[in-house]
Design a protein around this motif. Structure first.
Motif: not given
Length: 181
Positions: A118-145
């Protein structure tokens, strides 16, 4: 063959080709497992459409919760499975994809992909935050330019390694962690 017969044959052929072209366009407009998810819709369905417009664009009935709520979900009556549309203020505000590994984003991201992909498909545009319910999980949010897309996001939920579901739509709804809850 006289000229009248040639014209009739040509007209019949053009009508048949025209009919075939219209049927092909209609078939392509129908929402399927090959439809692509992008930041403001899927296939021909766009964020901002009302449910009737979205159903027409999808080429299928959309069924679901009671529209009496200020926020509810509808989904295609048939295919594709595991796709839902959040409706707020009577309009489509986001598209969710669960367990359907056939639907991809325009760049080809899908359920089961690694976080690295996912990070390679959207280089420099993914914000990573911890998942609220899945331990060790993440939200990978694509932020458009692109300034025109600044109110939209694409959010991939992961178990810490792989995408488990994803969604696209407008702010703030696309960031609601618990859907309409």
């Amino acid at each position: 063959m006289n000229s009248k017969a040639k014209i009739l044959t040509l007209a019949t052929t053009m009508l048949a080709v025209s009919s075939l072209t219209v049927q092909t366009v209609v078939a392509q407009a129908k929402l399927t497992n090959q439809s692509k998810l992008f930041i403001n819709g899927i296939g021909e369905v766009r964020v901002g459409m009302n449910v009737s417009q979205a159903a027409k664009a999808a080429g299928t009935r959309l069924v679901g919760d009671s529209p009496n709520n200020s926020c509810y979900y509808v989904k295609p009556k048939a295919e594709p499975k595991d796709v839902g549309f959040m409706v707020t203020e009577g309009r489509i505000s986001r598209v969710d994809v669960w367990r359907n590994s056939k639907i991809t984003t325009l760049k080809g991201a899908k359920i089961g992909d690694s976080e690295a992909r996912i990070k390679s498909l959207y280089p420099g545009q993914i914000q990573v935050t911890p998942h609220k319910y899945v331990q060790g999980g993440h939200y990978l949010t694509f932020i458009p330019k692109d300034r025109a897309d600044h109110n939209y996001r694409l959010v991939f939920e992961t178990d810490g390694k792989r995408v488990t579901q994803f969604r696209a739509g407008k702010l703030p709804e696309v960031e609601y962690i618990e859907g309409c809850s």
